[in-house]
Design a protein around this motif. Structure first.
Motif, PDB file in Angstrom:
ATOM      1  N   VAL A  93       1.762  -3.312  11.479  1.00 58.86           N
ATOM      2  CA  VAL A  93       2.674  -2.157  11.523  1.00 58.86           C
ATOM      3  C   VAL A  93       3.767  -2.382  12.553  1.00 58.86           C
ATOM      4  CG1 VAL A  93       2.815   0.281  12.133  1.00 58.86           C
ATOM      5  CG2 VAL A  93       0.996  -0.515  10.622  1.00 58.86           C
ATOM      6  N   ALA A  94       3.397  -2.985  13.696  1.00 53.61           N
ATOM      7  CA  ALA A  94       4.410  -3.269  14.715  1.00 53.61           C
ATOM      8  C   ALA A  94       5.422  -4.292  14.211  1.00 53.61           C
ATOM      9  CB  ALA A  94       3.731  -3.770  15.987  1.00 53.61           C
ATOM     10  N   TRP A  95       4.950  -5.255  13.414  1.00 51.61           N
ATOM     11  CA  TRP A  95       5.827  -6.285  12.849  1.00 51.61           C
ATOM     12  C   TRP A  95       6.657  -5.745  11.702  1.00 51.61           C
ATOM     13  CZ3 TRP A  95       4.557  -9.687   8.326  1.00 51.61           C
ATOM     14  CH2 TRP A  95       5.523 -10.675   8.135  1.00 51.61           C
ATOM     15  N   ARG A  96       6.078  -4.855  10.897  1.00 53.46           N
ATOM     16  CA  ARG A  96       6.752  -4.262   9.738  1.00 53.46           C
ATOM     17  C   ARG A  96       6.725  -2.740   9.847  1.00 53.46           C
ATOM     18  NH1 ARG A  96       6.767  -7.150   4.991  1.00 53.46           N
ATOM     19  NH2 ARG A  96       7.963  -5.369   4.235  1.00 53.46           N
ATOM     20  N   PRO A  97       7.472  -2.162  10.791  1.00 54.94           N
ATOM     21  CA  PRO A  97       7.406  -0.710  10.999  1.00 54.94           C
ATOM     22  C   PRO A  97       7.912   0.103   9.809  1.00 54.94           C
ATOM     23  CG  PRO A  97       9.187  -1.667  12.289  1.00 54.94           C
ATOM     24  CD  PRO A  97       8.375  -2.811  11.753  1.00 54.94           C
ATOM     25  N   GLU A  98       8.721  -0.536   8.937  1.00 57.69           N
ATOM     26  CA  GLU A  98       9.205   0.196   7.767  1.00 57.69           C
ATOM     27  C   GLU A  98       8.053   0.614   6.851  1.00 57.69           C
ATOM     28  OE1 GLU A  98       9.534  -4.236   6.811  1.00 57.69           O
ATOM     29  OE2 GLU A  98       9.908  -2.913   8.529  1.00 57.69           O
TER      30      GLU A  98
ATOM     31  N   PHE B  98      27.435  10.560  14.330  1.00 58.17           N
ATOM     32  CA  PHE B  98      26.069  10.397  13.835  1.00 58.17           C
ATOM     33  C   PHE B  98      25.560   8.964  13.985  1.00 58.17           C
ATOM     34  CE2 PHE B  98      25.737  14.118  10.556  1.00 58.17           C
ATOM     35  CZ  PHE B  98      25.876  15.022  11.597  1.00 58.17           C
ATOM     36  N   GLY B  99      26.365   8.072  14.535  1.00 61.55           N
ATOM     37  CA  GLY B  99      25.976   6.674  14.632  1.00 61.55           C
ATOM     38  C   GLY B  99      24.699   6.483  15.442  1.00 61.55           C
ATOM     39  N   VAL B 100      23.836   5.589  14.968  1.00 60.22           N
ATOM     40  CA  VAL B 100      22.564   5.295  15.630  1.00 60.22           C
ATOM     41  C   VAL B 100      22.440   3.783  15.776  1.00 60.22           C
ATOM     42  CG1 VAL B 100      20.049   5.325  15.384  1.00 60.22           C
ATOM     43  CG2 VAL B 100      21.372   7.371  14.823  1.00 60.22           C
ATOM     44  N   HIS B 101      22.228   3.324  17.028  1.00 60.70           N
ATOM     45  CA  HIS B 101      22.059   1.890  17.277  1.00 60.70           C
ATOM     46  C   HIS B 101      20.984   1.606  18.316  1.00 60.70           C
ATOM     47  CE1 HIS B 101      24.403   2.504  20.973  1.00 60.70           C
ATOM     48  NE2 HIS B 101      25.181   3.268  20.234  1.00 60.70           N
TER      49      HIS B 101
ATOM     50  N   ARG C 287       9.687  13.948  14.307  1.00 56.10           N
ATOM     51  CA  ARG C 287       9.156  13.062  15.343  1.00 56.10           C
ATOM     52  C   ARG C 287       9.206  11.623  14.818  1.00 56.10           C
ATOM     53  NH1 ARG C 287      10.238  17.001  17.484  1.00 56.10           N
ATOM     54  NH2 ARG C 287       8.885  18.518  18.519  1.00 56.10           N
ATOM     55  N   ILE C 288       9.910  10.756  15.517  1.00 54.35           N
ATOM     56  CA  ILE C 288      10.039   9.364  15.086  1.00 54.35           C
ATOM     57  C   ILE C 288       9.515   8.489  16.224  1.00 54.35           C
ATOM     58  CG2 ILE C 288      11.583   7.646  14.071  1.00 54.35           C
ATOM     59  CD1 ILE C 288      13.554   9.829  13.438  1.00 54.35           C
ATOM     60  N   PRO C 289       8.207   8.326  16.303  1.00 52.88           N
ATOM     61  CA  PRO C 289       7.622   7.554  17.407  1.00 52.88           C
ATOM     62  C   PRO C 289       7.729   6.061  17.175  1.00 52.88           C
ATOM     63  CG  PRO C 289       5.895   8.297  15.935  1.00 52.88           C
ATOM     64  CD  PRO C 289       7.190   8.854  15.392  1.00 52.88           C
ATOM     65  N   TRP C 290       7.433   5.299  18.227  1.00 54.78           N
ATOM     66  CA  TRP C 290       7.319   3.851  18.071  1.00 54.78           C
ATOM     67  C   TRP C 290       6.107   3.559  17.201  1.00 54.78           C
ATOM     68  CZ3 TRP C 290       3.652   0.156  18.789  1.00 54.78           C
ATOM     69  CH2 TRP C 290       4.079  -1.168  18.800  1.00 54.78           C
ATOM     70  N   PRO C 291       6.165   2.593  16.273  1.00 54.39           N
ATOM     71  CA  PRO C 291       7.292   1.692  15.997  1.00 54.39           C
ATOM     72  C   PRO C 291       8.198   2.168  14.862  1.00 54.39           C
ATOM     73  CG  PRO C 291       5.362   0.869  14.872  1.00 54.39           C
ATOM     74  CD  PRO C 291       4.933   2.135  15.561  1.00 54.39           C
ATOM     75  N   ALA C 292       7.955   3.390  14.336  1.00 52.55           N
ATOM     76  CA  ALA C 292       8.793   3.871  13.237  1.00 52.55           C
ATOM     77  C   ALA C 292      10.251   3.972  13.661  1.00 52.55           C
ATOM     78  CB  ALA C 292       8.289   5.223  12.748  1.00 52.55           C
ATOM     79  N   ASP C 293      10.488   4.302  14.933  1.00 58.95           N
ATOM     80  CA  ASP C 293      11.870   4.407  15.389  1.00 58.95           C
ATOM     81  C   ASP C 293      12.594   3.069  15.289  1.00 58.95           C
ATOM     82  OD1 ASP C 293      10.432   3.238  17.454  1.00 58.95           O
ATOM     83  OD2 ASP C 293      11.484   4.316  19.051  1.00 58.95           O
ATOM     84  N   ARG C 294      11.870   1.960  15.470  1.00 55.95           N
ATOM     85  CA  ARG C 294      12.491   0.638  15.343  1.00 55.95           C
ATOM     86  C   ARG C 294      13.044   0.423  13.939  1.00 55.95           C
ATOM     87  NH1 ARG C 294       8.134  -3.450  16.344  1.00 55.95           N
ATOM     88  NH2 ARG C 294       9.744  -4.774  15.428  1.00 55.95           N
ATOM     89  N   ALA C 295      12.253   0.811  12.934  1.00 57.99           N
ATOM     90  CA  ALA C 295      12.696   0.624  11.548  1.00 57.99           C
ATOM     91  C   ALA C 295      13.899   1.510  11.243  1.00 57.99           C
ATOM     92  CB  ALA C 295      11.553   0.940  10.593  1.00 57.99           C
ATOM     93  N   TYR C 296      13.851   2.757  11.709  1.00 62.81           N
ATOM     94  CA  TYR C 296      14.956   3.678  11.435  1.00 62.81           C
ATOM     95  C   TYR C 296      16.231   3.218  12.139  1.00 62.81           C
ATOM     96  CZ  TYR C 296      17.600   7.980  10.921  1.00 62.81           C
ATOM     97  OH  TYR C 296      18.575   8.891  10.618  1.00 62.81           O
ATOM     98  N   ILE C 297      16.116   2.825  13.413  1.00 59.64           N
ATOM     99  CA  ILE C 297      17.293   2.372  14.158  1.00 59.64           C
ATOM    100  C   ILE C 297      17.891   1.117  13.521  1.00 59.64           C
ATOM    101  CG2 ILE C 297      18.040   1.396  16.367  1.00 59.64           C
ATOM    102  CD1 ILE C 297      15.916   3.300  17.664  1.00 59.64           C
ATOM    103  N   ALA C 298      17.029   0.211  13.079  1.00 59.53           N
ATOM    104  CA  ALA C 298      17.520  -1.017  12.436  1.00 59.53           C
ATOM    105  C   ALA C 298      18.278  -0.690  11.153  1.00 59.53           C
ATOM    106  CB  ALA C 298      16.356  -1.952  12.149  1.00 59.53           C
ATOM    107  N   GLN C 299      17.737   0.245  10.369  1.00 55.98           N
ATOM    108  CA  GLN C 299      18.410   0.618   9.123  1.00 55.98           C
ATOM    109  C   GLN C 299      19.754   1.271   9.390  1.00 55.98           C
ATOM    110  OE1 GLN C 299      17.435   0.029   5.773  1.00 55.98           O
ATOM    111  NE2 GLN C 299      19.588   0.636   5.570  1.00 55.98           N
ATOM    112  N   ARG C 300      19.799   2.202  10.346  1.00 52.90           N
ATOM    113  CA  ARG C 300      21.061   2.875  10.650  1.00 52.90           C
ATOM    114  C   ARG C 300      22.082   1.901  11.249  1.00 52.90           C
ATOM    115  NH1 ARG C 300      21.267   8.226  11.454  1.00 52.90           N
ATOM    116  NH2 ARG C 300      23.512   7.771  11.489  1.00 52.90           N
TER     117      ARG C 300
END
Length: 323
Positions: free
Chosen positions: A25-30, A192-195, A216-229
């Motif tokens: 999950v940490a490797w593939r948070p998406e 609205f930019g997210v990086h 609520r977007i906790p780690w590691p889900a936030d990593r996937a969302y930030i990467a997508q945005r």
């Protein structure tokens, strides 16, 4: 082998499996994000569908009504939004209506094509084609939020045979009173930019007023969302150039004078994105519209106040009268 040794080996295997799961999950948070969206889809009684319309593959959520003659509601999300924004409202409605909730082309799971225009007008024509496809020969109740509200206004005005009623929630497309969001858009920025995590928190604080409604977007889900945005930054900027600074930015408000269907205008008084003054500007162009102002909520009315939004849409359907 003793019982104690057997239990120790079993515990070690469970721990190893748990560690492997956490590592994956940490490797593939998406994967975590997809699982959460699937949970929300199931919780709202919806199923995921796909079809090709207007040169794009659309992915959408759908649920049939309890009665076959019930109205069809089509929900249209806003800038940086997605179909999942409507799931809290879908849960409130239950089976009263048939619900169709697409990701607009370019957004969410729907197809994005290079060099295509995803501004107000182009998207309104694609949405009109989508409505014809999912509800042939039966007009729908069209509900649009923010950018989706501007798109919905153009469809209702330009294709009245497709829309029996229209609801504009915190809708873009008019020159509302100055606020920080509008000033940043006019200055060429993307508010609205997210990086990174800080910009993600700023984005959420801008669009939500109620902390308890904020996702609520906790780690590691936030990593996937930030990467997508971050990957979407150039696309978001191009869309914002069309709908926020380009010649189309006030087109929905201009065309709203042609809307003859029963109309709901719904805003939250603490909306820090599309200032509530926009409601009066739309109302001046749509004299038959009913206006609902909700207190103690921000830009995401359908997520912060789903019960009140559902009640306002119910009233539009039950008591609306055409001009």
């Amino acid at each position: 082998m003793t019982l104690r040794r057997t239990l120790a080996i079993a515990a070690a295997l469970v721990a190893a499996a748990l560690f492997a799961t956490i590592a994956y999950v940490a490797w593939r948070p998406e994967v975590l994000v997809a699982a959460e969206f699937a949970r929300q889809l199931h919780g709202a009684g919806l199923s995921k569908q796909a079809r090709n319309v207007a040169g794009h593959r659309w992915v959408y959520a759908e649920r049939d009504a309890d009665q076959t003659d019930a109205p069809t509601l089509v929900f249209v999300h806003g800038f940086t939004g997605m179909k999942e924004n409507w799931f809290p409202l879908a849960r409130v409605f239950g089976g009263r209506y048939r619900l169709v909730i697409p990701d607009l082309p370019g957004w969410g799971e729907s197809e994005r094509l290079p060099r295509e225009n995803y501004g107000f007008l182009a998207q309104s024509e694609r949405l009109a084609a989508f409505i014809r496809s999912v509800s042939p020969n039966k007009p729908v109740v069209l509900v649009g939020h923010s950018m989706g509200g501007g798109i919905a206004a153009l469809v209702a005005a330009g294709h009245p045979e497709l829309v029996s009623r229209v609801a504009l929630l915190d809708a873009a497309g008019v020159r509302f009173d100055d606020n920080r969001f509008g000033a940043e858009v006019l200055a060429g920025q993307n508010p609205f930019g997210v990086h990174d995590r800080a910009s993600l928190d700023r984005y959420l604080a801008t669009v939500y007023h109620l902390e308890e409604a904020m996702p609520r977007i906790p780690w590691p889900a936030d990593r996937a969302y930030i990467a997508q945005r971050t990957r979407d930054a150039a696309f978001e900027q191009a869309v914002l150039d069309h709908i926020g600074r380009g010649p189309e930015r006030f087109l929905p408000g201009e065309e709203a004078a042609r809307i003859g269907q029963p109309t709901l205008l719904l805003w939250c008084q603490q909306d820090a994105v599309i200032d509530p003054s926009a409601a009066a500007l739309y109302a001046a162009r749509i004299p038959q519209a009913s206006t609902v102002l909700l207190d103690d909520c921000g830009h995401m009315s359908m997520m912060e106040r789903p019960a009140e939004v559902a009640a306002a849409i119910d009233a539009l359907i039950e008591r609306g009268r055409p001009r």
